[in-house]
Design a protein around this motif. Structure first.
Motif, PDB file in Angstrom:
ATOM      1  N   TYR A 120       0.512  -1.294  -0.175  1.00 62.57           N
ATOM      2  CA  TYR A 120       0.229   0.155   0.505  1.00 62.57           C
ATOM      3  C   TYR A 120       0.824   1.279   0.128  1.00 62.57           C
ATOM      4  O   TYR A 120       0.534   2.682  -1.092  1.00 62.57           O
ATOM      5  CB  TYR A 120      -0.713   0.373   1.231  1.00 62.57           C
ATOM      6  N   VAL A 121       2.152   1.292   0.861  1.00 64.37           N
ATOM      7  CA  VAL A 121       2.759   2.124   0.931  1.00 64.37           C
ATOM      8  C   VAL A 121       3.607   2.616  -0.586  1.00 64.37           C
ATOM      9  O   VAL A 121       3.275   3.702  -1.285  1.00 64.37           O
ATOM     10  CB  VAL A 121       4.051   2.216   1.887  1.00 64.37           C
ATOM     11  N   THR A 122       3.755   1.426  -1.373  1.00 66.86           N
ATOM     12  CA  THR A 122       4.457   2.189  -2.757  1.00 66.86           C
ATOM     13  C   THR A 122       3.889   2.196  -3.247  1.00 66.86           C
ATOM     14  O   THR A 122       4.077   2.998  -4.370  1.00 66.86           O
ATOM     15  CB  THR A 122       5.326   0.644  -2.979  1.00 66.86           C
ATOM     16  N   ARG A 144      -3.823   8.094  -0.524  1.00 66.42           N
ATOM     17  CA  ARG A 144      -2.987   8.737   0.951  1.00 66.42           C
ATOM     18  C   ARG A 144      -2.832   7.308   1.130  1.00 66.42           C
ATOM     19  O   ARG A 144      -3.802   6.347   1.532  1.00 66.42           O
ATOM     20  CB  ARG A 144      -4.340   9.213   1.458  1.00 66.42           C
ATOM     21  N   LEU A 145      -2.290   7.112   2.282  1.00 69.18           N
ATOM     22  CA  LEU A 145      -2.228   5.606   3.057  1.00 69.18           C
ATOM     23  C   LEU A 145      -3.423   5.471   4.255  1.00 69.18           C
ATOM     24  O   LEU A 145      -3.486   6.683   4.742  1.00 69.18           O
ATOM     25  CB  LEU A 145      -0.577   5.503   3.806  1.00 69.18           C
ATOM     26  N   ARG A 146      -4.244   5.511   3.950  1.00 67.39           N
ATOM     27  CA  ARG A 146      -4.744   4.476   5.512  1.00 67.39           C
ATOM     28  C   ARG A 146      -4.209   4.083   6.756  1.00 67.39           C
ATOM     29  O   ARG A 146      -3.949   2.590   6.736  1.00 67.39           O
ATOM     30  CB  ARG A 146      -6.072   4.502   5.607  1.00 67.39           C
ATOM     31  N   VAL A 147      -4.182   5.022   7.676  1.00 66.95           N
ATOM     32  CA  VAL A 147      -3.267   4.329   9.359  1.00 66.95           C
ATOM     33  C   VAL A 147      -4.641   3.436  10.215  1.00 66.95           C
ATOM     34  O   VAL A 147      -5.341   4.117  10.749  1.00 66.95           O
ATOM     35  CB  VAL A 147      -2.360   4.674   9.715  1.00 66.95           C
ATOM     36  N   TRP A 148      -4.519   2.557  10.510  1.00 69.57           N
ATOM     37  CA  TRP A 148      -5.734   1.824  11.382  1.00 69.57           C
ATOM     38  C   TRP A 148      -5.427   1.834  12.503  1.00 69.57           C
ATOM     39  O   TRP A 148      -5.317   0.844  13.211  1.00 69.57           O
ATOM     40  CB  TRP A 148      -6.679   0.445  10.351  1.00 69.57           C
ATOM     41  N   VAL A 150       6.557   3.876   8.377  1.00 70.66           N
ATOM     42  CA  VAL A 150       6.427   4.596   7.083  1.00 70.66           C
ATOM     43  C   VAL A 150       7.429   6.021   6.821  1.00 70.66           C
ATOM     44  O   VAL A 150       7.861   6.094   5.920  1.00 70.66           O
ATOM     45  CB  VAL A 150       5.014   5.526   7.063  1.00 70.66           C
ATOM     46  N   HIS A 151       8.156   6.526   8.148  1.00 71.17           N
ATOM     47  CA  HIS A 151       9.097   7.133   7.924  1.00 71.17           C
ATOM     48  C   HIS A 151       9.590   6.873   7.661  1.00 71.17           C
ATOM     49  O   HIS A 151      10.596   7.217   6.964  1.00 71.17           O
ATOM     50  CB  HIS A 151       9.006   7.597   9.463  1.00 71.17           C
ATOM     51  N   PRO A 156       1.650  10.426   1.392  1.00 73.75           N
ATOM     52  CA  PRO A 156       0.625  11.406   2.950  1.00 73.75           C
ATOM     53  C   PRO A 156      -0.116  10.036   3.644  1.00 73.75           C
ATOM     54  O   PRO A 156      -0.655   9.093   2.638  1.00 73.75           O
ATOM     55  CB  PRO A 156      -0.271  12.196   1.776  1.00 73.75           C
ATOM     56  N   TYR A 157      -0.613  10.502   5.025  1.00 72.43           N
ATOM     57  CA  TYR A 157      -1.793   8.935   5.418  1.00 72.43           C
ATOM     58  C   TYR A 157      -2.569  10.110   6.296  1.00 72.43           C
ATOM     59  O   TYR A 157      -2.491  11.296   6.801  1.00 72.43           O
ATOM     60  CB  TYR A 157      -0.831   9.012   6.234  1.00 72.43           C
ATOM     61  N   ASP A 158      -3.920   9.033   6.315  1.00 74.59           N
ATOM     62  CA  ASP A 158      -4.545   9.467   7.429  1.00 74.59           C
ATOM     63  C   ASP A 158      -4.777   8.465   8.338  1.00 74.59           C
ATOM     64  O   ASP A 158      -4.612   6.897   8.272  1.00 74.59           O
ATOM     65  CB  ASP A 158      -6.284   9.631   6.747  1.00 74.59           C
TER      66      ASP A 158
END
Ligand SMILES: NC(=O)c1ccc[n+]([C@@H]2O[C@H](COP(=O)([O-])OP(=O)(O)OC[C@H]3O[C@@H](n4cnc5c(N)ncnc54)[C@H](O)[C@@H]3O)[C@@H](O)[C@H]2O)c1
Length: 337
Positions: free
Chosen positions: A202-204, A213-217, A272-273, A284-286
């Protein structure tokens, strides 16, 4: 040795085929391509300069598996041929139980008929359920929360019961943690169909602009930064672990259980970092609500594999992030050429 790799065209299977070939083994692949492309095998052959014999078969079909064993001399089997999407397994339990359990039974049946007695099984850290961390091989397994996990528990049990009555059998139950990364050439890697279930693909895909954008659960878990912690392992390290396990099966009979992880937990945001830093990119992530069934934190006690197999994950999170991106960047459509 001549190894039948069931599910060898998939993500972990293709990397393992490469490492097997490089270690001087011969490889026969049985894969119905339900979640992969034959192109992966073509590239493994290109990278190694060595041939792979490919059977496009479903390994739940006994007659098709029997035919392979009749045509080929086989010394051992590695069984990657499973369906692996946890959420999908909840929606399609019959398909998951059938595919993942019958494949194990069918391989056992045909192997017994042909006197083949070395079996390496792709298990998963999911079999530990919500145990205390780190997960150790000697722990009593707790219930998993989904059919996928149960298929792994059942297959482990089947293989353990078979080995108990077949004194010549040797079985390795390899409990993987979270494989990411790709071969450093960028020629083979993970090629998920549709929306990726796992974090790194997903990140790539966000990095490549394929997803926004990435979704962080969840960021309210009791972890270092509130996001889920996993034990990410480079797929090349994992592949090498299989070859070591296979060699071990030549020395020892019975059932051998190994965690294949690094022994270190990394949070979603740490990953992610690390990805941003390794590749000089921004992701970018939510932050979204927690996902049902997710565990806050788990990682391996990886000491048994080091002690008994002389195997230890050597590649860093930076290596994993760089190689994942290298694969995605070179293959924006995966194996679709
Ligand atoms: N990737 C992970 O995060 C992870 C973690 C723990 C365990 N595992 C297990 O490792 C194994 C390999 O995982 P992967 O990530 O490489 O998945 P993958 O989907 O990329 O590979 C599985 C391969 O098996 C094939 N296959 C599935 N059912 C088959 C059948 N009945 N007959 C023939 N071929 C069949 C698929 O076409 C695919 O090529 C699976 O059993 C999976 O459950 C994976």
């Amino acid at each position: 040795m001549r190894i039948l790799v069931a599910g060898g065209a998939g993500y972990i299977g293709s990397h393992t085929c490469l490492v097997l070939l490089e270690a001087g083994h011969e490889v026969i692949v049985a894969d119905n391509l339900c979640n992969s492309k034959e192109e992966s095998l073509r590239r493994v052959q290109q990278l190694t300069g060595k041939p792979i014999l490919f059977y496009p078969v479903d390994v739940t079909e006994e007659a098709a598996v029997e035919k392979i064993f009749q045509e080929q001399h086989i010394d051992g089997v590695i069984h990657f041929a499973g369906l692996k999407a946890v959420g999908e397994s909840v929606e399609q339990p019959v398909r998951y139980y059938y595919n993942n359990v019958v494949s194990t039974l069918t391989l056992c049946k045909v192997m017994k008929r042909h006197g083949v007695n070395k079996f390496v099984f792709s298990s998963s850290a999911t079999v530990y359920g919500e145990n205390a961390i780190p997960f150790v091989e000697t722990m009593q397994l707790l219930p998993t929360t989904n059919p996928y996990g149960e298929t792994k528990v059942m297959s482990e049990r089947i293989l353990t019961d078979v080995a108990a009555v077949e004194p010549d059998w040797s079985v390795a139950l390899l409990r993987y943690f979270n494989p990411i990364g790709a071969h450093p050439s960028g020629r083979i890697g993970e090629d998920p169909q549709g929306i990726p279930n796992n974090l790194m693909p997903y990140v790539t895909q966000v990095a490549s602009g394929k997803r926004e954008r990435l979704r962080v659960w969840g960021n309210d878990y009791p972890t270092v930064d509130g996001t889920g912690v996993r034990d990410y392992i480079h797929v090349m390290d994992l592949a090498e672990g299989h070859v070591r396990a296979l060699e071990k099966l030549c020395e020892e009979k019975g059932v051998l259980v190994y965690n294949l992880g690094t022994g270190h937990g990394v949070s979603v945001l740490q990953l992610v970092h690390a990805f941003e830093k390794a590749n000089d990119l921004t992701i970018p992530y939510d932050i979204c609500p927690r996902r049902a069934g997710d565990i806050a934190e788990f990682y391996a006690d990886a000491s048994k594999a080091e002690r008994e197999l002389g195997w230890k994950a050597a590649r860093t999170i930076e290596d994993m992030c760089r190689d994942s991106w290298n694969w995605q960047r070179q293959n924006p459509q995966g194996y679709e050429v």
